[in-house]
Design a protein around this motif. Structure first.
Motif, mmCIF file in Angstrom:
data_model
loop_
_atom_site.group_PDB
_atom_site.id
_atom_site.type_symbol
_atom_site.label_atom_id
_atom_site.label_comp_id
_atom_site.label_asym_id
_atom_site.label_seq_id
_atom_site.Cartn_x
_atom_site.Cartn_y
_atom_site.Cartn_z
ATOM 1 N N SER A 106 -13.261 53.061 -47.296
ATOM 2 C CA SER A 106 -14.540 53.960 -46.962
ATOM 3 C C SER A 106 -15.886 53.508 -47.638
ATOM 4 C CB SER A 106 -14.111 55.199 -46.852
ATOM 5 O OG SER A 106 -13.034 55.499 -45.926
ATOM 6 N N LEU A 137 -19.352 52.046 -46.673
ATOM 7 C CA LEU A 137 -20.572 52.712 -46.596
ATOM 8 C C LEU A 137 -21.653 52.304 -47.654
ATOM 9 C CD1 LEU A 137 -18.935 56.165 -46.336
ATOM 10 C CD2 LEU A 137 -20.225 55.110 -44.731
ATOM 11 N N LYS A 186 -21.133 57.715 -41.323
ATOM 12 C CA LYS A 186 -19.868 58.336 -41.380
ATOM 13 C C LYS A 186 -18.887 57.686 -40.888
ATOM 14 C CE LYS A 186 -17.836 62.577 -39.588
ATOM 15 N NZ LYS A 186 -17.663 63.517 -38.646
ATOM 16 N N THR A 243 -15.941 56.629 -38.776
ATOM 17 C CA THR A 243 -15.451 57.348 -37.639
ATOM 18 C C THR A 243 -14.042 56.737 -37.074
ATOM 19 O OG1 THR A 243 -16.871 56.055 -36.260
ATOM 20 C CG2 THR A 243 -17.435 58.186 -36.831
#
Length: 173
Positions: free
Chosen positions: A117, A121, A128, A130
């Motif tokens: 993640s 990011l 976000k 998902t």
């Protein structure tokens, strides 16, 4: 009985006890290749990652940049493979499935999800997470779906070292 025979019997008894104790220790520890302080450190790190359970196997490993692999069976019976580097830091934690072909349907969790993640990011500039899964397309190991502030979705594919190998706009209908 001569002194020599008594000494011989004592030595033989001590050897038998030592060998028997070593065999019992190996059988009860639940590990194939790791032992001593290496096993203890690997066990501690793996159980911290999984939030508990019982170590049911351990070995040296070289997948996903790991040095050690520890298999943990959780209370419900699910098994998790925790891969650790040479400093006993988690590099991957994933459900243990006998059928590796099902790996593309696995959702990521724990330290693996955290690392993937963060990398995704950083590449997308925020958003976000998902969705997440194991992936084999484009030379990837992991896929992270990121939903941006404007609602658009981006799929970020990462290799086993959490380096970006592909970024695609998600065009699912």
């Amino acid at each position: 009985m001569t002194k020599f025979k008594k000494t011989l019997l004592i030595v033989a008894g001590l050897v038998a006890l030592a060998l028997g104790g070593a065999a019992l220790a190996g059988a009860s520890s639940g590990n194939d290749n790791l032992s001593g302080s290496t096993y203890a450190r690997a066990e501690k790190a793996a159980l911290a990652e999984t939030g508990g359970g019982k170590v049911t196997d351990s070995e040296r490993d070289n997948e996903h940049g790991a040095t050690y692999e520890v298999e943990v069976t959780k209370a419900g019976g699910d098994q998790v493979d925790v891969r650790l580097d040479d400093q006993f830091k988690v590099v991957a934690a994933e459900p243990d499935h006998e059928d590796a072909d099902d790996a593309t349907d696995e959702h990521l969790s724990g330290a693996t999800l955290d690392r993937a993640s963060k990398a995704a990011l950083a590449k997308t500039g925020g958003g976000k997470v998902t969705g997440s899964e194991r992936d084999t397309e484009h030379g990837a190991t992991y896929e992270i779906e990121v939903t941006k502030a404007d609602g658009s979705q981006v799929d970020v594919r990462l290799d086993d070292q959490f380096k970006v190998v592909a970024v695609d706009a998600d065009h699912e209908d």
